[in-house]
Design a protein around this motif. Structure first.
Motif, PDB file in Angstrom:
ATOM      1  N   GLY A 165       1.545  -6.002   1.271  1.00  0.00           N
ATOM      2  CA  GLY A 165       2.285  -5.007   0.507  1.00  0.00           C
ATOM      3  C   GLY A 165       1.927  -3.588   0.922  1.00  0.00           C
ATOM      4  O   GLY A 165       2.804  -2.720   1.006  1.00  0.00           O
ATOM      5  N   PHE A 166       0.641  -3.351   1.217  1.00  0.00           N
ATOM      6  CA  PHE A 166       0.209  -2.024   1.662  1.00  0.00           C
ATOM      7  C   PHE A 166       0.849  -1.682   3.003  1.00  0.00           C
ATOM      8  O   PHE A 166       1.336  -0.558   3.205  1.00  0.00           O
ATOM      9  N   GLN A 167       0.870  -2.637   3.909  1.00  0.00           N
ATOM     10  CA  GLN A 167       1.526  -2.423   5.197  1.00  0.00           C
ATOM     11  C   GLN A 167       3.027  -2.186   5.021  1.00  0.00           C
ATOM     12  O   GLN A 167       3.634  -1.371   5.714  1.00  0.00           O
ATOM     13  N   SER A 168       3.608  -2.890   4.047  1.00  0.00           N
ATOM     14  CA  SER A 168       5.052  -2.789   3.816  1.00  0.00           C
ATOM     15  C   SER A 168       5.454  -1.397   3.338  1.00  0.00           C
ATOM     16  O   SER A 168       6.606  -0.972   3.553  1.00  0.00           O
ATOM     17  N   LEU A 169       4.549  -0.672   2.693  1.00  0.00           N
ATOM     18  CA  LEU A 169       4.845   0.690   2.267  1.00  0.00           C
ATOM     19  C   LEU A 169       5.258   1.553   3.447  1.00  0.00           C
ATOM     20  O   LEU A 169       6.131   2.423   3.327  1.00  0.00           O
ATOM     21  N   PHE A 170       4.635   1.301   4.601  1.00  0.00           N
ATOM     22  CA  PHE A 170       4.931   2.083   5.801  1.00  0.00           C
ATOM     23  C   PHE A 170       6.108   1.491   6.574  1.00  0.00           C
ATOM     24  O   PHE A 170       6.907   2.231   7.156  1.00  0.00           O
ATOM     25  N   VAL A 171       6.223   0.162   6.562  1.00  0.00           N
ATOM     26  CA  VAL A 171       7.334  -0.483   7.261  1.00  0.00           C
ATOM     27  C   VAL A 171       8.662  -0.129   6.597  1.00  0.00           C
ATOM     28  O   VAL A 171       9.668   0.136   7.266  1.00  0.00           O
ATOM     29  N   ILE A 172       8.672  -0.111   5.282  1.00  0.00           N
ATOM     30  CA  ILE A 172       9.890   0.220   4.533  1.00  0.00           C
ATOM     31  C   ILE A 172      10.159   1.725   4.526  1.00  0.00           C
ATOM     32  O   ILE A 172      11.240   2.180   4.194  1.00  0.00           O
ATOM     33  N   ASP A 173       9.140   2.519   4.892  1.00  0.00           N
ATOM     34  CA  ASP A 173       9.258   3.985   4.887  1.00  0.00           C
ATOM     35  C   ASP A 173       9.497   4.526   3.483  1.00  0.00           C
ATOM     36  O   ASP A 173      10.413   5.324   3.247  1.00  0.00           O
ATOM     37  N   ILE A 174       8.680   4.098   2.547  1.00  0.00           N
ATOM     38  CA  ILE A 174       8.851   4.571   1.175  1.00  0.00           C
ATOM     39  C   ILE A 174       8.491   6.050   1.042  1.00  0.00           C
ATOM     40  O   ILE A 174       9.111   6.774   0.265  1.00  0.00           O
ATOM     41  N   GLY A 175       7.499   6.496   1.811  1.00  0.00           N
ATOM     42  CA  GLY A 175       7.076   7.896   1.732  1.00  0.00           C
ATOM     43  C   GLY A 175       8.212   8.877   1.912  1.00  0.00           C
ATOM     44  O   GLY A 175       8.457   9.737   1.033  1.00  0.00           O
ATOM     45  N   PRO A 176       8.963   8.796   3.016  1.00  0.00           N
ATOM     46  CA  PRO A 176      10.104   9.714   3.197  1.00  0.00           C
ATOM     47  C   PRO A 176      11.147   9.595   2.097  1.00  0.00           C
ATOM     48  O   PRO A 176      11.760  10.596   1.701  1.00  0.00           O
ATOM     49  N   LYS A 177      11.355   8.394   1.584  1.00  0.00           N
ATOM     50  CA  LYS A 177      12.333   8.212   0.505  1.00  0.00           C
ATOM     51  C   LYS A 177      11.898   8.941  -0.761  1.00  0.00           C
ATOM     52  O   LYS A 177      12.721   9.513  -1.479  1.00  0.00           O
TER      53      LYS A 177
END
Length: 232
Positions: A165-177
């Motif tokens: 899940g932690f890795q997925s935060l970056f794969v999904i690009d939640i930060g820019p969203k």
């Protein structure tokens, strides 16, 4: 276990499932996305009706750290859900199209921002009830989780899912969203539709684990402070 309680739990899990499905906009299309969202809000209304007593006690117990944490998360979720509903109506092209409201690119960006905030906050809210949920599931499946081997196995599995899940935060690009940034990265649903759902589910699991084990640490700390010989 009371049948009504089990029914409410199933409805809540179905609500979370619809929330996950709503993120696959490019897979289902706009019409299905709006229908999924509408069904989710119907279930949320039922959730609030079942838990209507909470509104009568929300002003009480703000001196207790756990209560403050729990009520803050729940109130934030309530505010975000209202915002999500409002932006859904504004940008609707199918379900609420008859209202003829003026949509815009900014409104759609805000809708996406609030949607991901709802995902994270709803996961934190779920984490508040995780001990109860696991106890109910254990009773329903008649699984003994108090012994060492099952407990260690489940915790190890939870840790691996949390890492995913932690890795997925970056794969999904939640930060820019969450920063309302425009990105040109789009998920290839034809190649990895299942992975998209799994990664969002893992993000929920990560937030659940953070809250669940934070509350456990808080409980251990409070017992330690109350132990004989421990002074301020």
């Amino acid at each position: 276990m009371k049948p009504l309680f089990l029914f409410r739990l199933i409805l809540d899990l179905l609500t979370v499932s619809l929330l996950l499905a709503a993120f696959a906009y490019d897979w289902f299309g706009n019409a299905a996305h709006e229908i999924i969202g509408t069904l989710m809000f119907v279930l949320l209304i039922s959730h609030n009706i079942f838990n209507r007593r909470w509104y009568g006690v929300v002003a009480n117990g703000w001196q207790e750290p756990r209560s403050v944490f729990s009520k803050t998360i729940t109130l934030c979720l309530l505010v975000m859900m209202v915002g999500l509903l409002a932006t859904s109506v504004i940008i609707s092209q199918t379900v609420f199209d008859f209202l003829a409201l003026r949509s815009s690119f900014t409104a759609r960006q805000i809708h996406a921002l609030i949607a991901y905030l709802v995902l994270l906050i709803a996961a934190l809210h779920l984490g508040l009830q995780w001990s109860m949920i696991m106890r109910v599931i254990g009773q329903a499946l008649q699984v003994e989780t108090n012994t060492r081997i099952p407990t260690a196995t489940l915790r190890g599995l939870a840790f691996l899912i949390a890492l995913y899940g932690f890795q997925s935060l970056f794969v999904i690009d939640i930060g820019p969203k969450l920063r309302l940034e425009t990105t040109f990265s789009f998920w290839d649903f034809e190649a990895a539709a299942v992975e998209f759902i799994l990664r969002h589910a893992a993000i929920i699991a990560l937030c659940v684990m953070i809250v669940h084990y934070s509350l456990r640490l808080l409980s251990f700390y409070r017992r330690y402070r109350r132990a004989p010989g421990i002074t301020e």
